[in-house]
Motif scaffolding. Structure first.
Motif, PDB file in Angstrom:
ATOM      1  N   ASP A  32      -2.806  -9.347   6.438  1.00 56.97           N
ATOM      2  CA  ASP A  32      -3.708 -10.465   6.157  1.00 56.97           C
ATOM      3  C   ASP A  32      -4.738 -10.110   5.090  1.00 56.97           C
ATOM      4  O   ASP A  32      -5.521 -10.956   4.667  1.00 56.97           O
ATOM      5  N   ARG A  33      -4.717  -8.856   4.628  1.00 55.15           N
ATOM      6  CA  ARG A  33      -5.583  -8.432   3.523  1.00 55.15           C
ATOM      7  C   ARG A  33      -4.934  -8.702   2.168  1.00 55.15           C
ATOM      8  O   ARG A  33      -5.536  -8.428   1.131  1.00 55.15           O
ATOM      9  N   GLN A  34      -3.672  -9.189   2.191  1.00 58.96           N
ATOM     10  CA  GLN A  34      -2.961  -9.582   0.969  1.00 58.96           C
ATOM     11  C   GLN A  34      -2.846  -8.414  -0.018  1.00 58.96           C
ATOM     12  O   GLN A  34      -3.290  -8.483  -1.163  1.00 58.96           O
ATOM     13  N   VAL A  35      -2.211  -7.333   0.440  1.00 62.49           N
ATOM     14  CA  VAL A  35      -2.090  -6.121  -0.365  1.00 62.49           C
ATOM     15  C   VAL A  35      -0.752  -6.133  -1.109  1.00 62.49           C
ATOM     16  O   VAL A  35       0.315  -6.114  -0.477  1.00 62.49           O
ATOM     17  N   PRO A  36      -0.756  -6.133  -2.448  1.00 66.51           N
ATOM     18  CA  PRO A  36       0.510  -6.085  -3.202  1.00 66.51           C
ATOM     19  C   PRO A  36       1.078  -4.660  -3.187  1.00 66.51           C
ATOM     20  O   PRO A  36       0.366  -3.689  -3.472  1.00 66.51           O
ATOM     21  N   VAL A  37       2.355  -4.539  -2.852  1.00 69.26           N
ATOM     22  CA  VAL A  37       3.002  -3.228  -2.799  1.00 69.26           C
ATOM     23  C   VAL A  37       4.424  -3.321  -3.326  1.00 69.26           C
ATOM     24  O   VAL A  37       5.022  -4.396  -3.383  1.00 69.26           O
ATOM     25  N   LEU A  38       4.950  -2.177  -3.698  1.00 69.51           N
ATOM     26  CA  LEU A  38       6.380  -1.982  -3.857  1.00 69.51           C
ATOM     27  C   LEU A  38       6.835  -1.059  -2.733  1.00 69.51           C
ATOM     28  O   LEU A  38       6.187  -0.032  -2.477  1.00 69.51           O
ATOM     29  N   THR A 115      -9.321   0.073  -0.685  1.00 60.08           N
ATOM     30  CA  THR A 115      -7.917   0.465  -0.781  1.00 60.08           C
ATOM     31  C   THR A 115      -7.505   1.296   0.427  1.00 60.08           C
ATOM     32  O   THR A 115      -6.396   1.128   0.959  1.00 60.08           O
ATOM     33  N   VAL A 116      -8.388   2.171   0.890  1.00 61.16           N
ATOM     34  CA  VAL A 116      -8.086   2.941   2.099  1.00 61.16           C
ATOM     35  C   VAL A 116      -7.969   2.012   3.305  1.00 61.16           C
ATOM     36  O   VAL A 116      -7.070   2.168   4.145  1.00 61.16           O
ATOM     37  N   ALA A 121      -4.414  -0.942   7.248  1.00 53.95           N
ATOM     38  CA  ALA A 121      -3.820  -2.196   7.724  1.00 53.95           C
ATOM     39  C   ALA A 121      -2.299  -2.168   7.590  1.00 53.95           C
ATOM     40  O   ALA A 121      -1.576  -2.676   8.462  1.00 53.95           O
ATOM     41  N   ILE A 122      -1.796  -1.566   6.512  1.00 49.61           N
ATOM     42  CA  ILE A 122      -0.347  -1.463   6.337  1.00 49.61           C
ATOM     43  C   ILE A 122       0.255  -0.548   7.403  1.00 49.61           C
ATOM     44  O   ILE A 122       1.327  -0.836   7.949  1.00 49.61           O
ATOM     45  N   ILE A 123      -0.421   0.552   7.707  1.00 44.30           N
ATOM     46  CA  ILE A 123       0.067   1.436   8.774  1.00 44.30           C
ATOM     47  C   ILE A 123       0.167   0.662  10.089  1.00 44.30           C
ATOM     48  O   ILE A 123       1.132   0.818  10.843  1.00 44.30           O
TER      49      ILE A 123
END
Length: 291
Positions: A32-38, A115-116, A121-123
């Motif tokens: 829900d933080r809308q983090v762009p990743v590959l 960013t941390v 949140a991704i973890i």
């Protein structure tokens, strides 16, 4: 995925020796933080150790493909993150805003901390992902991405291994875009000191930490990592295999040494480090750790 991003990915895939492993590359906006990743991982991945990769200032997730793809090939579920204010969430008028001397340190600190928090949140989300093992998490990054890595291991205890490159744990250092530390507002000085990994070094163990820097780096001085090295040698004396500092003589702010016998020595050391400390004894997932 934009055409430019697709072209960049294909370029790196074309230059990679596949060793028979088909890689999957996906572009996502996570949490829900809308983090762009590959996301880069081998086809058929099951419970692979996770490695977060963080780019340098002005870069984006695609700039970490030269290490992200070999890591995926080596049996890792790699997450290449667009840092706050960068990549697909780049600030409007980036140079004028991010490199404003009066604002740089404040924005830089916010970028690091946000960013941390994005990575944390991704973890959380990866706990439910069958492709990844969120109990075996590593982090690396180049320059700014290395700063992210240093901050992360003082704030996110689920990270088990780290390998920052050409970065520093000392957030009080003055870089070309910022005012000297003593000229910053007192509240910002206090915030920087509170979050500086060099001031929080005691919480780093038992993270398996590999640090690599060139001692002729004009962008990120080695003073910070040398100080940290003195502190950590004592803290890791009962587990010396979990900490290593490599200083490359005469090398600057670079991670590829063109013309040398091992131009990718930094990348090779990172991959070997994560193999050692994130792969399980049986090789983890579908790969053998000695492959």
């Amino acid at each position: 995925m934009t055409n430019k991003m697709s072209e960049e990915i294909q370029h790196h895939l074309d230059s990679l020796e596949t060793k028979g492993h088909e890689l999957v590359i996906e572009s996502h906006i996570l949490t829900d933080r809308q983090v762009p990743v590959l996301l880069c991982y081998p086809k058929g991945a099951t419970k692979l150790p996770v490695v977060f990769l963080n780019h340098g200032t002005t870069g984006d997730a695609t700039s970490m493909l030269p290490i992200g793809l070999p890591l995926a090939q080596a049996g890792f579920f790699t997450v290449l993150v667009d840092a706050r204010f960068h990549g697909r969430r780049r600030l409007e008028h980036f140079n004028e805003t991010f490199f404003n001397r009066a604002m740089y340190k404040r924005l830089y600190l916010q970028m690091l901390l946000d960013t941390v928090d994005d990575i944390s949140a991704i973890i959380d989300d990866l706990q439910m992902d069958e492709r990844a093992d969120a109990e075996r998490v590593g982090i690396s990054g180049i320059s700014q991405g290395g700063f992210v890595s240093f901050v992360a291991i003082t704030r996110e205890k689920r990270i088990k291994a780290a390998a920052p490159l050409v970065a520093s744990p000392d957030l009080t250092d003055t870089w070309g875009h910022s005012l000297p530390f003593q000229e910053l507002e007192s509240d910002l000085q206090e915030e920087i000191l509170r979050h500086s990994p060099l001031r929080n070094y005691e919480v780093i163990p038992p993270v398996a930490l590999l640090v690599q820097n060139g001692n002729a780096d004009p962008v990120v001085p080695v003073g910070g990592v040398r100080k940290l090295n003195e502190y950590l040698k004592e803290l890791y004396k009962e587990m010396p295999e979990r900490y290593r500092y490599i200083e490359y003589d005469g090398r600057g702010h670079e991670t590829v040494y063109e013309g040398s016998e091992r131009p990718n020595i930094m990348r090779e050391e990172v991959i070997d480090w994560f193999r050692r400390f994130l792969h399980s004894a049986d090789g983890a997932g579908i790969f053998d750790k000695n492959e």
